[in-house]
Scaffold this motif. Sequence first.
Motif, PDB file in Angstrom:
ATOM      1  N   MET A  20     -42.265  19.849   6.467  1.00  0.00           N
ATOM      2  CA  MET A  20     -42.541  20.957   6.940  1.00  0.00           C
ATOM      3  C   MET A  20     -41.219  21.770   7.223  1.00  0.00           C
ATOM      4  N   ALA A  21     -41.085  22.928   6.854  1.00  0.00           N
ATOM      5  CA  ALA A  21     -39.799  23.783   7.312  1.00  0.00           C
ATOM      6  C   ALA A  21     -39.939  23.965   8.777  1.00  0.00           C
ATOM      7  N   GLN A  22     -38.488  23.905   9.193  1.00  0.00           N
ATOM      8  CA  GLN A  22     -38.334  24.264  10.606  1.00  0.00           C
ATOM      9  C   GLN A  22     -39.015  25.688  11.023  1.00  0.00           C
ATOM     10  N   GLU A  23     -39.603  25.982  12.166  1.00  0.00           N
ATOM     11  CA  GLU A  23     -40.107  27.114  12.554  1.00  0.00           C
ATOM     12  C   GLU A  23     -39.258  27.556  13.552  1.00  0.00           C
ATOM     13  N   GLU A  24     -38.931  29.043  13.280  1.00  0.00           N
ATOM     14  CA  GLU A  24     -38.114  29.763  14.195  1.00  0.00           C
ATOM     15  C   GLU A  24     -39.092  30.526  15.206  1.00  0.00           C
ATOM     16  N   GLY A  25     -38.518  30.040  16.543  1.00  0.00           N
ATOM     17  CA  GLY A  25     -39.395  30.567  17.634  1.00  0.00           C
ATOM     18  C   GLY A  25     -39.235  31.815  18.258  1.00  0.00           C
ATOM     19  N   VAL A  53     -42.774  28.973  23.711  1.00  0.00           N
ATOM     20  CA  VAL A  53     -43.384  28.809  25.029  1.00  0.00           C
ATOM     21  C   VAL A  53     -42.999  29.894  26.263  1.00  0.00           C
ATOM     22  N   ALA A  54     -41.519  30.493  25.881  1.00  0.00           N
ATOM     23  CA  ALA A  54     -41.253  31.161  26.676  1.00  0.00           C
ATOM     24  C   ALA A  54     -41.842  32.280  26.553  1.00  0.00           C
ATOM     25  N   ALA A  55     -41.940  32.921  25.139  1.00  0.00           N
ATOM     26  CA  ALA A  55     -42.616  34.130  24.981  1.00  0.00           C
ATOM     27  C   ALA A  55     -44.171  34.253  25.368  1.00  0.00           C
TER      28      ALA A  55
END
Length: 252
Positions: free
Chosen positions: A1-6, A43-45
């Motif tokens: 799975m490609a890394q997710e940008e948060g 989670v900060a968002a």
Amino acid sequence: MAQEEGGSLPEVPARVGASHRITDLARKLHFYDGWAPGYDQDVAALQYRAPRLAVDCLTQAPAGPPHTTLILGVACGTGLVAAEPQARGFLQLHGVDGSPGMLEQSRAHGFYQCLSLCILGQTLPSPEGTFDAVLMVGALSDGQVPCSAVPELLRVTKPGGLACLTTRTNPSNLRFKEALEATLDQLEQAGARERLMAWPVDRWELATSEVEVVPGTSANDGFISGIIYLYRKQEVAQAKGARPSPQPLLGL
């Protein structure tokens, strides 16, 4: 799975929803491995308040001096929760998680003295009665860690030690909450642990769908609710006999 940008709020609900929909364990862990680099931003968002509130609760009934209290973070993830006890002087922190990617992020943050890979719901890699306190924030919920993991948390807690657990109380998680409370009640009735606190929290984190918001708030700025449980593991002599009266706690 490609890394997710948060960190982009419009994309966060999709990732959170996906994490709950995946039922196959291998696929779920693979998803979390890919999510790990952007997890803290996501989670900060969502204005996720559970880690701070859970540690607030835990410190109401301290298990000993902070610098000597040994705490296990179960489902420790990226180490997000560990920042809270460390800021309050709790430096003896161990963590377990089922995702190698999450543990890699946690190791980089440096909050934990010891990190272990463990499939949650199975036997934890610690002897019985090891920890002064066990902290599990955010993982006990529908589609995540099962209620069957709870007795194992009790096993690794010292007699007289504390267990602090959380779950969401939004509509989609109410059935899980009922099952969790049934498990906790069974352990309490058996004299294995004593409930010190059950603390409902309205502003847990931002809702990721309109149907989940607390009544009276909008879908754009609405929060879901949650609850924090604090238990003390009974001493052996107490567990076999009468339960003592709960000790009063400071107000939160």
